[in-house]
Motif scaffolding. Structure first.
Motif, mmCIF file in Angstrom:
data_model
loop_
_atom_site.group_PDB
_atom_site.id
_atom_site.type_symbol
_atom_site.label_atom_id
_atom_site.label_comp_id
_atom_site.label_asym_id
_atom_site.label_seq_id
_atom_site.Cartn_x
_atom_site.Cartn_y
_atom_site.Cartn_z
ATOM 1 N N GLU D 263 38.436 10.773 40.457
ATOM 2 C CA GLU D 263 37.472 11.189 39.444
ATOM 3 C C GLU D 263 36.136 11.535 40.089
ATOM 4 N N LEU D 264 35.705 10.713 41.029
ATOM 5 C CA LEU D 264 34.410 10.984 41.645
ATOM 6 C C LEU D 264 34.473 12.264 42.476
ATOM 7 N N ASP D 265 35.554 12.443 43.234
ATOM 8 C CA ASP D 265 35.682 13.655 44.040
ATOM 9 C C ASP D 265 35.710 14.895 43.158
ATOM 10 N N ALA D 266 36.487 14.820 42.073
ATOM 11 C CA ALA D 266 36.604 16.008 41.224
ATOM 12 C C ALA D 266 35.259 16.335 40.586
ATOM 13 N N ILE D 267 34.574 15.324 40.073
ATOM 14 C CA ILE D 267 33.281 15.588 39.434
ATOM 15 C C ILE D 267 32.302 16.130 40.464
ATOM 16 N N ALA D 268 32.296 15.529 41.636
ATOM 17 C CA ALA D 268 31.374 16.004 42.669
ATOM 18 C C ALA D 268 31.655 17.464 43.004
#
Ligand SMILES: Nc1ncnc2c1ncn2[C@@H]1O[C@H](COP(=O)(O)OP(=O)(O)OP(=O)(O)O)[C@@H](O)[C@H]1O
Ligand SMILES: Nc1ncnc2c1ncn2[C@@H]1O[C@H](COP(=O)(O)OP(=O)(O)OP(=O)(O)O)[C@@H](O)[C@H]1O
Ligand SMILES: [Mg+2]
Ligand SMILES: [Mg+2]
Lengths: 495, 335, 326, 335
Positions: D263-268
């Protein structure tokens, strides 16, 4: 005591202040008058340090001053009651009153002192029943207005600015306010007072400055003696000629909209009227008289009681999708907040209301979309005539035209136009009037709200006059003139 | 901009009586307290012999202490309209920095100060990026989360750094008991009390609500919104620094793995406690109650020997139910 | 490899060898507490299973596992709850021995013998007996296997790649050190190493990139057979077979790959989760104040290090029953 | 409330020619492309023999594929004004559900359909909670993140579920190559193209921008904002389902540990790509470029044998720098 000279404030697309002068004497109530958008609020925000002027000077007690932040202005002794309620809902009444200048020692709020002081100020305002510890978010708008006033009074101010403090107050509450203002002026405090209610100005005001289109058109008129007609003509500006298109020759067609016994608690009550194909019906009234709410209720976007029927079939509340499909359209009052996709192109904004019409199985026919947008851009003379531009780079008037263009697509039966000329300059206005009349001529029913009385009178076939949520007059536009309507909406006397 | 269509009716001076109101204001906490009581009953029924022992209650509080301190800081940030995803990483970095051989040479006091300074400094960088660099809080603190963990790994060479015997004063926080309760629980309590006082009794706290609830109104009232925003993140960092001391005491180590996913737990506790993610509203007590609910769930699962999978599912459901229940009290904007 | 229709219930602990002295005869009733990290990983899941099934074999053992967790703070709490419950002995596989040292000391001081499983507590006062794998020895075993194979083939300057587990765990660092030390005896060194996170997915992506970084590899050691599933998938995807690979831990899946003979996986060095079963047995003996019957001493020894064995195609048959499902 | 004082000046008739404007519109992508080129140059200089090989480039794309598919869905959700924290957990749940013995008995086609249905269903639940339950997206999807992982663990009994030989058609997606490129890269490309088409060429895409940019305007223009919001989360779930198939192909397994912190990678990646967290703006291409930058960084670090700690620090810095650079092009609201 206070002298402002040549104040200029430029906003994107609008020169809100275009060289305004104001001088206020100690101990007087100086009234600012002007139509919506004349620049009154902007002027006092400049004074309060909330806006930075582009040009102009401010002198206070003979010394040149600069209020580069609200903090500076407060330090100079200016206290402001802003037009939009500027309270923090999560804090208590007392905390809001003393926000930014709490009674505190080493950062610790002396809550007892704050509550006592707040209680004292509120009592002075005649509202000891508002408890200092109550949460502001749970107060009524009128009570919030009192809290705003209490906040201004809590400063040891030498100049108090009040931007439409009475808008949310009923008449008897206004008396309280005036008592306070008299106490203040007796102590040599100056008050700048803004209101649309002429009778208030007559009662409390000493001198009047009139703003029009960002300029001062009259300085220091005596508040009590200047005839109403003179003030009104200064405000409305007889020098600007509105060119209204001729009314349709043929009589209007079938009824497209019937509204019966429509009420929305707190906004309007028992409103009934109808709009026929090819007819323009105007709603006149003061700000806050409930006109926008009526449009929203008709559109199905607001909870209300009573019945609304479009071409004989009832409009379901909350079903805007269906309402739009059945041929209604709303050009809302707050262009930016309620109508525009600022980041998107003119085209995307124009076609937003009729996307299914450009799509087959969801697939957009972009060529046709572009062609239609181009056609409307030219038809409405939207400048610059480039439909691919982001709409936020257009001036307010041109943005407004794009909002209207949205509802020229697809087959419309009824358009609800809320302040369609707000922020539109005089030249573009005439074009918009022609467009609106042209819509009616095509057989579309139009329900129009405008705060500018000449506009309502000049454009509409029929007019409803509203005051505090009730219809006080309904009749042909040709039977009314501006002064009669102003009298009705300001003094509440039906003609 | 507010949507006029949503504005409620306005009766002239319908100042609702404060008595019932105050009561309503506490209802949310009451709901949380009821939830806690229900969980406690579950504990008493399923494990009568273990649950209600002093040692178990102390154990729950010790477990809650570390993340509890962080939750206090997170409450400030969220009431102030922001979000801090970097809390766990900041705590890890502070714990690592405070337990390097170099720092340990100076003794426990310097170690504690080091942890606090590192935490506060990290928070300050977040604050600067957000208030003055005008980065979205989500992204700024996400970047800090990633970078601080990387830095902690670098600094510790990915090893667990043990606190030396000379510096066992730090560890004593967890082992020394006063009236049967370890010192770190007192520190937790102290932070909660100080946080409560700061939020409710000082200008700083009151301004936090203003900055989060209506930044424009705060500005017009003469509050330096940017500086305040920056200070909020520094405060959150400070709490992470204190939490680092507690985790060091509890685990006798500093490590780059400490506080993994604490950000989600802390934010969840704050939200369950009734603070709005949109800012301007919320209480420390609510956050702590929210946290205690989570800790109690964990404790019950431990006592009953249930597994983490079920715990995760239950946690997810509890979050949704709690927020749905809250929604009935509050009006919030639709997505 | 839970889905492989396996005939033998391989995760069950091996049946207790008939003990000469009758140690397996029921004795005084004992309560054995057990705490381990969350079983989100095949090896640790096997640990939990082995412990449980070993405990079930004894009627005199009341097995009390606490909820596994990867959060140190929670594991401390879990152990505290076992101390509070006054169990007769505690078997602890800590998330990090250093971080749980203190709570183990508390248990010991409370008079509860602590059997430290695998990840060691730094302080000997913290536990009564340690039983665990030999991480350093595991690296050494892998190093010797690879070193010997390459030496036999006459490779000079070989490209040796190492895929570690979670880099922040001390056991990872021990394994790497043993590996490097063993290779040194052959004059070799590790060309490249990267850490994965003991998950299939991270093993896969790290291996995929490493294969790009090194066009020709001679040997690869992967610390963990769980992440090895992903590593093997990456190797297969890249179509590489010029090198041989050694695994770690000894999962059933890895053994089958070795048995097939067609895989690049030629060997795995054990780090057997059966140690959990042994730990439970030791806990029982200690709690009942018995000794180990094959030893001369009256008491259970202070530490027992399992040897890391090397499983190859030749001896895999023998190990298959001990393999754990990942 | 928006702060009117912050609106910048703009000349009333500063008619920029459309040519340069369109160009400016692409500048953000140009910036990302430049960043990619710079990274590629670093690769060429440090590892000339490995970096620019076809197999390395294909490998980068294969690595990017899984999270890339998720990023496409995340871009829709974020443009639509929401956020989805549950993507990694949803993918894990879908991969586990599709690889249970029961599902595997029906063969690869059913497994793929199962993954897609589970993903879409999970997204739909998110959408219902957010659009009709009116939960804050952050909290609703956080709860789903926790619960879906728990469910995945339960369902798999925390074991890695290997795809059986009979069902190797799934694994073939990763091993079978067409023109030297594995099938899963084509799937990734297909999803990107379909996503681009959906966003730029259909009414659905138009509505997504409208709903994210100004929900009130969208509502008054006759768009069903709630239903659309719900569909956006379902779309994100669908992408997670497809990603689950890809991760199953790559790792030959289904596991509850898949997609950790995706989730963090995708949002970033989405934010770096120029999509605003406030919604209403953004492009698929930008998100994919953002993602490729991250993948390239990882690739370069591994090629050069550098460790993950340094990679984390670099990642944090790159996020901040990229967003700060973007800020110069865009006006965004202060915190
Ligand atoms: N922040 C802003 N950005 C752009 N234009 C603005 C802004 N604030 C005000 N304006 C414009 O400046 C003009 C003057 O607005 P102002 O609010 O001062 O009017 P007013 O005289 O107070 O009207 P009212 O009687 O409705 O309160 C209007 O055309 C308004 O649209
Ligand atoms: N946000 C609000 N909160 C409480 N009451 C409100 C709010 N907005 C409007 N009202 C009340 O609703 C009534 C109608 O307001 P509104 O300003 O929409 O009327 P209007 O005739 O449409 O004026 P305008 O000239 O601005 O279009 C007023 O009594 C007003 O006080
Ligand atoms: Mg005004
Ligand atoms: Mg209105």
């Amino acid at each position: 005591m206070l002298v402002m000279r040549g104040i200029v404030k430029q906003f994107p697309g609008v020169r809100a202040l275009d060289g305004v002068d104001l001088d206020v004497r100690a101990g007087e109530v100086h009234c600012l008058l002007g139509q919506n958008g004349a620049g009154k609020s902007t002027l006092i925000k400049v004074l309060a340090g909330a806006h930075q002027p582009d040009e102009g000077t401010i002198e206070f007690n003979g010394a040149q001053v600069r209020a580069s932040s609200p903090m500076d202005a407060i330090r100079l002794g200016f206290a402001t009651i802003y037009q939009e309620l500027d309270l923090v809902d999560g804090l208590s009444v007392a905390e809001n009153i003393f926000l930014g200048h709490e009674h505190a020692r080493a950062g610790f709020v002396n809550r007892g002192a704050v509550n006592r002081a707040a209680g004292a100020v509120l009592a002075r305002l005649g509202h000891p029943e508002i408890r200092p510890k109550a949460e502001v978010g749970r107060l009524s708008p009128a009570a919030k207005q009192v809290v705003s006033m209490a906040r201004a009074l809590s400063h040891e101010a030498r100049l108090i600015i009040m931007d439409e403090p009475s808008a949310a107050l009923a008449h008897d509450e206004v008396a309280n306010l005036f008592r306070i203002i008299r106490e203040l002026t007796a102590q040599g405090v100056a008050v700048v007072y803004i209101s649309h209610r002429l009778e208030e100005i007559r009662e409390i005001g000493d001198r009047v400055t009139v703003l029009k289109d960002g300029r001062t058109v009259a300085v220091g008129l005596p508040a009590r003696d200047t005839p109403t007609s003179e003030i009104v003509s200064l405000m409305t500006g007889r020098n600007v000629e509105y060119v209204f298109p001729p009314r349709a020759a043929e009589s209007p067609g079938d009824e497209v909209l019937r509204v019966e016994g429509l009420s929305s608690p707190g906004a309007f009550a028992d409103v009934s009227f109808s709009v026929r194909a090819g007819e323009i019906v105007g709603l006149a009234g003061l700000v806050g008289s409930g006109r926008s709410e009526i449009l929203e209720a008709v559109y199905g976007a607001r909870r209300a009681y009573g019945s609304v029927a479009l071409s004989g079939k009832p409009v379901r509340r909350g079903d805007i999708v269906g309402t739009v499909r059945r041929g209604m359209g709303l050009a809302p009052e707050e262009r930016k907040a309620q109508a525009l996709l600022l980041d998107q192109s003119v085209t995307a904004n124009i076609t937003l209301g009729s996307l299914p019409g450009f799509a087959k199985f969801g697939w957009m026919d972009r060529a046709r979309e572009k062609a239609e947008a181009q056609r409307l851009v030219e038809a409405l003379d939207i400048r610059p005539p480039d439909p691919e531009r982001p709409i936020k780079t257009l001036s307010g008037g041109n943005q407004q035209k794009a909002v209207l263009a949205r509802w020229l697509l697809g087959s419309r039966k009824l358009l609800l136009l809320d302040e369609p000329t707000r922020g539109v300059d005089v030249g573009a206005r005439a074009e918009l009037y022609a467009v609106i009349r042209g819509l009616a001529d095509q057989g579309i029913g139009v329900l129009l709200v405008s705060s500018e009385v000449p506009e309502v009178l000049g454009l509409s076939d029929r007019v409803l006059v509203l005051r505090e949520g009730t219809v006080i007059h309904q009749g042909d536009a040709q039977d009314l003139d501006e002064h009669r309507v102003l009298d009705m909406i300001m003094d509440g006397r039906a003609a | 901009m507010s949507n006029p269509a949503e504005a409620g009716p306005h009766d002239r001076f319908a100042v609702r009586a404060p008595g019932p109101l105050a009561w309503l204001g506490e209802t949310r906490h009451l709901g949380l307290v009821i939830a806690l009581v229900l969980l406690a009953i579950v504990g008493l029924v399923t494990k009568p012999e273990n649950f209600a022992t002093t040692s178990n209650l102390v154990s729950i509080l010790s477990l809650a202490a570390t993340i509890g301190v962080i939750t206090v800081g997170a409450t400030f940030v969220i009431i102030g309209g922001g979000i801090d995803l970097s809390v766990g990483a900041t705590m890890a970095l502070a714990s690592v920095w405070a337990t390097t051989l170099a720092t340990q040479a100076y003794g426990p006091a310097v170690m504690a100060i080091c942890a606090i300074l590192v935490g506060t400094g990290t928070g300050l960088v977040n604050g600067l990026l957000i208030a003055y660099g005008r980065l979205v809080p989500f992204i700024a603190t996400l970047a800090m989360l990633v970078a601080a963990r990387g830095l902690a790994q670098r600094m510790s060479d990915r090893k667990t750094q043990i606190i030396q015997v000379d510096n066992s004063a730090i560890v004593d926080l967890s082992t020394t008991r006063l009236l049967g309760v370890p010192l770190l629980v007192y520190i937790f309590a102290l932070v909660v009390v100080l946080g409560w006082v700061l939020l409710n009794r000082t200008t700083f706290g009151r301004r936090t609500y203003a900055v989060g609830g209506n930044p424009e109104a705060a500005r017009l009232a003469g509050i330096n919104v940017r500086r305040h925003t920056m200070l909020l993140y520094a405060l959150s960092g400070l709490c992470c620094g204190i939490a680092a001391i507690l985790i060091m005491a509890r685990t006798t180590t500093g490590s780059s793995t400490h506080g993994d996913l604490y950000e989600l737990d802390a934010i969840a506790a704050v939200i369950i406690g009734g603070t709005l993610l949109t800012g301007g509203r919320g209480t420390i007590i609510g956050s702590i109650l929210g946290l205690l609910i989570f800790t109690l769930i964990t404790n019950l699962f431990i006592l009953n020997g249930l597994n983490t999978s079920d715990q995760l599912i239950a946690k997810g459901l509890i979050i949704v139910v709690a927020v749905l229940l809250q929604r009935r009290n509050l009006k919030e904007r639709a997505p | 490899t839970s889905n492989e229709p396996v005939a033998t219930p391989s995760s069950a602990a091996p049946a207790p060898a008939p003990a000469a002295s009758g140690n397996d005869q029921p004795g005084t009733k004992v309560v054995i507490g057990f705490s381990a990290p969350a079983a989100d990983h095949g090896w640790i899941a096997a640990i939990a299973k082995n412990a449980e099934s070993a405990a079930k074999q004894y009627t005199d053992v009341d097995f009390k596992p606490v909820e596994p967790t990867n959060d140190i703070n929670q594991q401390i709490s879990a152990v505290e709850s076992l101390i509070a419950a006054k169990v007769s002995a505690l078997v602890i596989l800590p998330n990090d021995g250093q971080q749980l040292n203190q709570v183990a000391t508390q248990a010991t001081q409370a008079g509860i013998p602590v059997i430290n499983l695998d990840r060691i507590f730094p302080d000997k006062l913290a536990y009564r007996t340690w039983i665990g794998g030999d991480n350093y020895g595991m690296g050494v075993a892998a190093g010797h296997y690879i070193g010997k194979q390459l030496k036999d083939k006459g490779v000079s300057n070989p490209v040796i790649v190492e895929i570690q587990g979670i880099a922040t765990l001390p056991l990872t660092q021990d394994r790497s050190k043993g590996f490097a030390d063993a290779l040194k005896t052959y004059g070799f060194s590790v060309t490249a190493k990267q850490d994965a996170k003991f998950t299939v997915e991270t093993g896969n992506s790290v291996a995929a990139s490493l294969l790009q970084a090194h066009k020709k590899i001679d040997a690869m050691w992967n610390h963990d057979d769980d992440q090895g599933v992903g590593v093997l998938a990456a190797i297969k995807e890249a179509g590489r077979n010029e090198f041989f690979m050694v695994g770690g831990a000894g999962s059933l899946n890895a053994m089958k790959e070795i048995q097939s003979g067609t895989s690049v996986l030629k060997a795995t060095v054990t780090y057997s989760p059966t140690m959990a079963a042994s730990a439970i047995k030791l806990a029982r003996l200690i709690a009942q104040e018995k000794g180990m019957s094959d030893l001369v001493e009256n008491q259970v020894p202070q530490s027992i290090t399992l040897a890391s064995e090397t499983i190859t195609k030749e001896n895999v048959e023998k190990y298959l029953p001990l393999g754990f499902e990942s």
